[in-house]
Design a protein around this motif. Structure first.
Motif, PDB file in Angstrom:
ATOM      1  N   LYS A  85     -25.415 -14.039 -17.310  1.00  0.00           N
ATOM      2  CA  LYS A  85     -23.952 -13.673 -16.974  1.00  0.00           C
ATOM      3  C   LYS A  85     -23.603 -12.163 -16.894  1.00  0.00           C
ATOM      4  O   LYS A  85     -24.231 -11.865 -18.080  1.00  0.00           O
ATOM      5  CB  LYS A  85     -22.872 -14.655 -17.473  1.00  0.00           C
ATOM      6  CG  LYS A  85     -23.252 -16.066 -17.232  1.00  0.00           C
ATOM      7  CD  LYS A  85     -21.644 -16.931 -17.760  1.00  0.00           C
ATOM      8  CE  LYS A  85     -22.050 -18.326 -17.330  1.00  0.00           C
ATOM      9  NZ  LYS A  85     -20.863 -19.169 -17.486  1.00  0.00           N
ATOM     10  N   GLY A  89     -21.390 -10.669 -11.881  1.00  0.00           N
ATOM     11  CA  GLY A  89     -21.857 -12.038 -11.401  1.00  0.00           C
ATOM     12  C   GLY A  89     -23.112 -11.881 -10.674  1.00  0.00           C
ATOM     13  O   GLY A  89     -23.283 -12.558  -9.619  1.00  0.00           O
ATOM     14  N   PHE A 124     -20.701 -17.168 -12.601  1.00  0.00           N
ATOM     15  CA  PHE A 124     -21.917 -16.382 -12.842  1.00  0.00           C
ATOM     16  C   PHE A 124     -21.338 -15.100 -13.628  1.00  0.00           C
ATOM     17  O   PHE A 124     -22.204 -14.025 -14.011  1.00  0.00           O
ATOM     18  CB  PHE A 124     -22.694 -15.893 -11.605  1.00  0.00           C
ATOM     19  CG  PHE A 124     -23.050 -17.036 -10.699  1.00  0.00           C
ATOM     20  CD1 PHE A 124     -24.474 -17.343 -10.992  1.00  0.00           C
ATOM     21  CD2 PHE A 124     -22.533 -17.729  -9.938  1.00  0.00           C
ATOM     22  CE1 PHE A 124     -24.951 -18.408 -10.410  1.00  0.00           C
ATOM     23  CE2 PHE A 124     -22.781 -18.570  -9.397  1.00  0.00           C
ATOM     24  CZ  PHE A 124     -24.005 -18.990  -9.577  1.00  0.00           C
ATOM     25  N   THR A 125     -20.046 -14.720 -13.997  1.00  0.00           N
ATOM     26  CA  THR A 125     -19.496 -13.619 -14.483  1.00  0.00           C
ATOM     27  C   THR A 125     -19.156 -14.102 -16.130  1.00  0.00           C
ATOM     28  O   THR A 125     -18.992 -15.210 -16.499  1.00  0.00           O
ATOM     29  CB  THR A 125     -17.962 -13.237 -13.929  1.00  0.00           C
ATOM     30  OG1 THR A 125     -17.037 -14.367 -14.087  1.00  0.00           O
ATOM     31  CG2 THR A 125     -18.254 -12.813 -12.461  1.00  0.00           C
ATOM     32  N   ASP A 126     -19.389 -12.996 -16.711  1.00  0.00           N
ATOM     33  CA  ASP A 126     -19.142 -13.213 -18.393  1.00  0.00           C
ATOM     34  C   ASP A 126     -17.777 -13.495 -18.687  1.00  0.00           C
ATOM     35  O   ASP A 126     -17.246 -13.718 -19.928  1.00  0.00           O
ATOM     36  CB  ASP A 126     -19.901 -12.216 -19.279  1.00  0.00           C
ATOM     37  CG  ASP A 126     -19.386 -10.731 -18.678  1.00  0.00           C
ATOM     38  OD1 ASP A 126     -18.265 -10.412 -17.964  1.00  0.00           O
ATOM     39  OD2 ASP A 126     -20.101  -9.764 -19.153  1.00  0.00           O
TER      40      ASP A 126
END
Length: 331
Positions: A85, A89, A124-126
């Motif tokens: 991640k 993303g 998918f993003t941190d």
């Protein structure tokens, strides 16, 4: 005796007669089954808040696809839990991303099974948000940027179509997302791939178990600046009108159970196929009550599904899909 003149019970007097006059019915062709795929090997891991729903690694996915196929379910909605991640993303639009790899395998195992790719960035993003986040020093707060997010969502949609996805299902609720994705798909040569828009997606409390399943809980704040206020219904019409004008092929209401009035509103105003998303907490509540012997699970599930159809849904995304098909076969 002249009263009553109308006897509605005449049409309820037998099982066969009730079947004959039934207005709505649920069939296997109404159902879309959500699936969670992840990296790793030999993983079939039950999601604690969603009994009977699992994470599958790619080497264990085929067994699930075989069962879905044998049951006659014709469409799945694919969610990916990535290994990596980052802030943008990037795994969402990676050629070798988890959703892309799973799609290619599924189309190899069963080319006729419809693969619907969820198109969003939150898994998918941190930071867990559905777009690009910018910290505004002046306002001293983080904001999800609309237009830069669209660029990444288009890349994601195109990569999913390249992998063989039959339908692109954008769930991000950025303004203009249908137009951007439609244009991006057309320019890449995928004008034949339809868009199933999460047109009316509320900032709902019913998503809790899904966020555990997708590892997508926001790391700060909430999603109320881009998902809809649960108190609003007229706004749903504006959202759907925008998506119709921008080229959507399907409209969706999410969640479904607490928003049947919204499903009905869209059905009365638009001719596009309408999807009801029977979300994770709706599933989990029934499962929990059934496990405590407080309800008849099959009866409650089937009544709920018929309710979605009665409200106007043409198809239903539900984690109960496999169970429903088995019950239909038994009956």
């Amino acid at each position: 005796m002249s009263f009553p003149l109308i006897r509605n019970r005449r049409l309820r007097s037998s099982h066969a007669l009730r079947n004959l006059v039934r207005e709505n019915a649920v069939t296997v062709h109404d159902l879309i089954y959500p699936l969670f795929v992840t990296h790793g090997r030999d993983i079939k891991e039950e999601i604690s808040s969603m009994p009977g729903v699992y994470h599958y690694s790619l080497d264990r996915l085929e067994e699930e696809i075989r069962e879905v196929t044998e049951l006659g379910i014709q469409a799945i909605l694919l969610f990916g839990v990535p290994e990596h991640k980052d802030a943008e993303g990037s795994s969402a639009y990676d050629h070798n991303g988890i959703v892309q790899e799973a799609t290619r395998l599924i189309k190899k195992w069963n080319p006729e099974l419809l693969v619907i790719a969820d198109t969003c960035l939150c898994q998918f993003t941190d930071h867990g948000h559905c777009g690009v986040v910018h910290y505004d020093e002046q306002k001293q707060r983080a904001e999800v940027l609309n237009d830069p997010s669209l660029e990444l969502l288009v890349k994601t949609a195109v990569s999913q179509a390249e992998a063989g996805a039959d339908i692109i299902a954008p769930s991000n609720m950025m303004d203009g997302f249908v137009y951007a994705i439609r244009q991006g798909l057309d320019e890449a040569g995928y004008e034949h791939v339809p868009v199933m828009s999460y047109s009316v997606k509320y900032a709902s409390s019913y998503y809790g178990p899904f966020r555990e399943a997708a590892h997508s809980t926001p790391q700060f704040g909430d999603r109320k600046t881009y998902q809809m206020d649960p108190a609003n219904s007229r706004e749903a019409i504006r959202e759907a009108e925008s998506d119709v004008a921008e080229g959507a092929d399907f409209l969706m209401v999410k969640p479904a159970l607490a928003y049947m009035d919204v499903i009905r509103m869209l059905r009365d105003r638009f001719d596009l196929p309408l999807v009801a998303y029977n979300v994770s907490a709706e599933y989990a509540m029934i499962k929990a009550a059934a496990q405590n012997n407080w309800i008849n699970e099959q009866a409650v599930v089937m009544e709920t599904m018929v309710g979605f159809k009665r409200a106007g849904a043409d198809m239903i995304i539900t984690y109960f899909a496999k169970d429903i098909v088995k019950w239909l076969k038994q009956s």
